[in-house]
Design an enzyme around this catalytic site. Structure first.
Site, PDB file in Angstrom:
ATOM      1  N   TYR A  15       0.850  -1.190   0.000  1.00 45.27           N
ATOM      2  CA  TYR A  15       0.000   0.000   0.000  1.00 45.27           C
ATOM      3  C   TYR A  15       0.887   1.242   0.000  1.00 45.27           C
ATOM      4  O   TYR A  15       1.794   1.374   0.825  1.00 45.27           O
ATOM      5  CB  TYR A  15      -0.894  -0.052   1.239  1.00 45.27           C
ATOM      6  CG  TYR A  15      -1.905   1.064   1.404  1.00 45.27           C
ATOM      7  CD1 TYR A  15      -2.232   1.937   0.369  1.00 45.27           C
ATOM      8  CD2 TYR A  15      -2.569   1.234   2.612  1.00 45.27           C
ATOM      9  CE1 TYR A  15      -3.165   2.928   0.532  1.00 45.27           C
ATOM     10  CE2 TYR A  15      -3.512   2.234   2.798  1.00 45.27           C
ATOM     11  CZ  TYR A  15      -3.805   3.076   1.756  1.00 45.27           C
ATOM     12  OH  TYR A  15      -4.733   4.073   1.924  1.00 45.27           O
ATOM     13  N   CYS A  16       0.606   2.162  -0.930  1.00 46.45           N
ATOM     14  CA  CYS A  16       1.305   3.450  -1.009  1.00 46.45           C
ATOM     15  C   CYS A  16       2.804   3.206  -1.155  1.00 46.45           C
ATOM     16  O   CYS A  16       3.235   2.453  -2.023  1.00 46.45           O
ATOM     17  CB  CYS A  16       0.951   4.284   0.223  1.00 46.45           C
ATOM     18  SG  CYS A  16       1.606   5.980   0.208  1.00 46.45           S
ATOM     19  N   LEU A  17       3.629   3.810  -0.322  1.00 45.32           N
ATOM     20  CA  LEU A  17       5.073   3.616  -0.398  1.00 45.32           C
ATOM     21  C   LEU A  17       5.449   2.160  -0.153  1.00 45.32           C
ATOM     22  O   LEU A  17       6.451   1.661  -0.684  1.00 45.32           O
ATOM     23  CB  LEU A  17       5.767   4.529   0.613  1.00 45.32           C
ATOM     24  CG  LEU A  17       7.293   4.557   0.623  1.00 45.32           C
ATOM     25  CD1 LEU A  17       7.849   4.807  -0.755  1.00 45.32           C
ATOM     26  CD2 LEU A  17       7.793   5.619   1.593  1.00 45.32           C
ATOM     27  N   LEU A  67      -1.652  -1.096  -4.012  1.00 42.42           N
ATOM     28  CA  LEU A  67      -2.745  -0.172  -3.711  1.00 42.42           C
ATOM     29  C   LEU A  67      -2.212   1.248  -3.689  1.00 42.42           C
ATOM     30  O   LEU A  67      -1.359   1.587  -2.856  1.00 42.42           O
ATOM     31  CB  LEU A  67      -3.367  -0.509  -2.351  1.00 42.42           C
ATOM     32  CG  LEU A  67      -3.820  -1.950  -2.106  1.00 42.42           C
ATOM     33  CD1 LEU A  67      -4.459  -2.066  -0.721  1.00 42.42           C
ATOM     34  CD2 LEU A  67      -4.776  -2.415  -3.186  1.00 42.42           C
TER      35      LEU A  67
END
Length: 581
Positions: free
Chosen positions: A317-319, A345
């Site tokens: 997710y994200c980074l 994501l």
């Protein structure tokens, strides 16, 4: 004949250079503390570039003059009209939610609101499409103009906002007294380093992050949680969740009704999740490679020991998704085939168009951030929070000022808001590498990012990939996330869901007003552009979670097995690292 410098001379020069660099870092850090972390050099260069090209372009100046001469008569006509007049065709118009209340249709508020809209429209055109101006500089100038206009909006002043005036008359000024109390409470909590008012109703381990499980691994950087099974049999392939370390992991295990972790466990998946350490200055030298090695790879090694001979579904997710993509590419290069699938994501792999966040990322701004982090050893959550809030200042700052301080009504605390206030820090070295190597140089997409001395390429990943973008994402815009289509060479499913960077991901089944689009691309299919994909992909109502779970099921062994044993328990979930503020 020139004599070579002695070791003592070299040491003296080195010390002198180090002292000068220290002085430079201190100066930059002091400037940042007085300037909301914004680089004055970057702002000045942007303004000079814009104003020089604007002054030198007669067409643009004539266009702006014509807009002004058309807007003034339109404003005077509206002020004298008994009913709202339609906007002139020469001037763009939009429905500004700040002025949607019927109270704004009364004079003089209607004229003030229209004057603001016309002014806002004029500045939008003045700061955009100025021939010859660097696009980044143009965006910075437009951003600064928008901040100033949002600050000056008549809705933000109690004497020019009819809703506030009506509320004040109705309650005999009690709303302003309550608002003053709210402001003092918020200020006290901020100065004391306390969570926002109302967050005490959302306790980690009791109300949030409360899915049963055990911490089965702890190292210097993370704890690995293995969640207890909730079904008699489970899918053979475990699921590993890799959240970003710029936020606490329990965005994926929020409240019981909207926890992705609990939902997966309830549907027969064995779930592991990384809980990153909230670093201090002592961890300043941790880099991206440490997060890959001590985070993703350590988790995969541990899961392999607990669930042997089974491939792993990995989600980032994200980074955390960017890091997972790097790790997967490095594994593919080394012939490591332990991943059954990859899910990303709101995660970017190409940073050429990272959206509005790029406003704060140029060489001058990164130099200032490097100095701030050098002084402290980490980047504070407050600095990131200010940047994110300024990107949506009307929604995240001024609307709350009006609601909480002028109308005197507390914004209800929700689990997502309480989680968002549970801030984290990022180590100096890691964040500097992230900004320089990914944001500024785009090394991952360009094939220059090195892992253990070798460049990694996403084209080497053979596992199927599922990518989720969110429509209103200001951190990882979906068109930027979509660029993985141009980098990956495997089966790829892209899903675009409603919502923003966080609320779009926390989208449990049954959540109202949710929709998504989804389309799969095989390795041999032609690649569509983001806009072509949007036009060709129909909208479906509902949550994206079941779509993703069906994809996971298709890639899993059909035979269900007994749940694997829980690893050696160090403590109950949610562990200790998540509790460190």
């Amino acid at each position: 004949m020139h004599q070579p410098d002695s070791p003592a001379d070299v040491a003296v020069r080195g010390n002198r250079y180090a002292a000068l660099r220290t002085l430079g870092h201190v100066r930059e850090a002091l400037v940042a503390s007085a300037n909301l972390g914004l680089s004055p050099e970057s702002l000045l260069l942007s303004w000079l570039d814009w104003i020089i090209h604007l002054v030198g372009d007669p067409d643009k100046r004539v266009e702006l003059a014509m807009r002004l001469t058309q807007a003034l008569p339109a404003l005077l006509t509206q002020a004298s009209a008994p009913a709202p007049a339609p906007a002139p065709s020469a001037v763009e118009s939009w429905q500004d939610r700040r002025f949607s209340s019927p109270a704004w249709q009364q004079e003089p508020f209607r004229t003030w609101a229209r004057a603001f809209e016309l002014t806002d429209d004029w500045w939008r055109h003045a700061t955009r499409n100025v021939p010859g101006t660097d696009p980044h500089h143009e965006a910075v100038v437009a951003f600064v103009a928008r901040q100033w206009l949002d600050f000056m909006a008549p809705s933000n002043q109690p004497w020019s906002n009819p809703e506030v005036l009506q509320h004040t008359l109705k309650h005999h000024g009690a709303n302003l007294l309550r608002g003053g109390v709210h402001m003092l409470q918020d200020l006290q909590h901020k100065l004391a380093g306390l969570p926002p008012v109302g967050s005490e109703a959302f306790v980690v381990g009791r109300d949030m992050a409360c899915t049963p499980g055990k911490v089965v691994l702890r190292n210097a950087l993370m704890e690995l949680i293995q969640y207890s099974p909730a079904t008699r049999t489970v899918f053979a392939e475990p699921v590993l969740l890799v959240p970003a370390w710029i936020m606490k992991y329990y965005i994926l295990d929020l409240s019981p009704h909207n926890s992705l972790v609990r939902w997966l466990v309830a549907h027969g998946h064995t779930v592991f999740c990384i809980s990153w350490r909230n670093v201090s200055a002592a961890q300043r030298n941790l880099g991206l490679e440490d997060y890959r090695r001590l985070g993703v790879m350590a988790a995969i090694d541990t899961i392999e020991g607990l669930v042997p001979h089974r491939k792993i579904h990995a989600l980032g997710y994200c980074l955390g998704g960017t890091l997972l993509a790097m790790a997967a590419a490095a594994m593919a290069r080394a012939g490591d085939a332990r991943l059954a699938s990859l899910t990303l994501l709101a995660a970017q792999t190409d940073f050429t168009e990272p959206g509005e966040l790029q406003l704060f990322i140029d060489h001058a701004q990164v130099h200032m951030l490097d100095s701030v982090m050098w002084l402290r050893g980490y980047l504070t959550a407050e600095q990131m929070s200010v940047a994110f809030q300024m990107l949506r200042s009307n929604d995240l700052i001024w609307s709350r000022v009006v609601h909480d301080y002028m109308l005197g009504e507390r914004t209800p605390m929700r689990d997502l808001i309480a989680w968002n206030a549970d801030s984290t820090r990022m180590p100096q070295r890691m964040h500097s590498e992230y900004l320089h190597r990914l944001f500024l140089n785009n090394d991952l997409a360009a094939g220059r990012y090195l892992v253990e001395g070798h460049p990694v390429a996403l084209q080497n990943i053979r596992a199927p990939i599922f990518v989720v973008g969110t429509e209103r994402d200001h951190v990882a815009p979906w068109r930027s996330v979509y660029k993985i289509h141009y980098l990956a060479d495997t089966e790829l499913t892209f899903l675009l869901t409603s919502g923003g960077h966080n609320a779009g991901i926390v989208s449990e089944p049954g959540h109202t007003h949710r929709h998504y689009r989804v389309r799969a691309k095989q390795a041999t299919d032609s690649c569509l552009s983001a806009d072509e994909w949007l036009q060709a992909t129909p909208v479906h109502e509902g949550s994206w979670w079941p779509v993703w779970r069906r994809w996971l099921t298709r890639l899993s062994d059909r035979r269900r097995v007994a749940p694997p044993p829980i690893g050696h328990s160090l403590m109950d979930a949610p562990g200790s690292y998540v509790l460190v503020r």
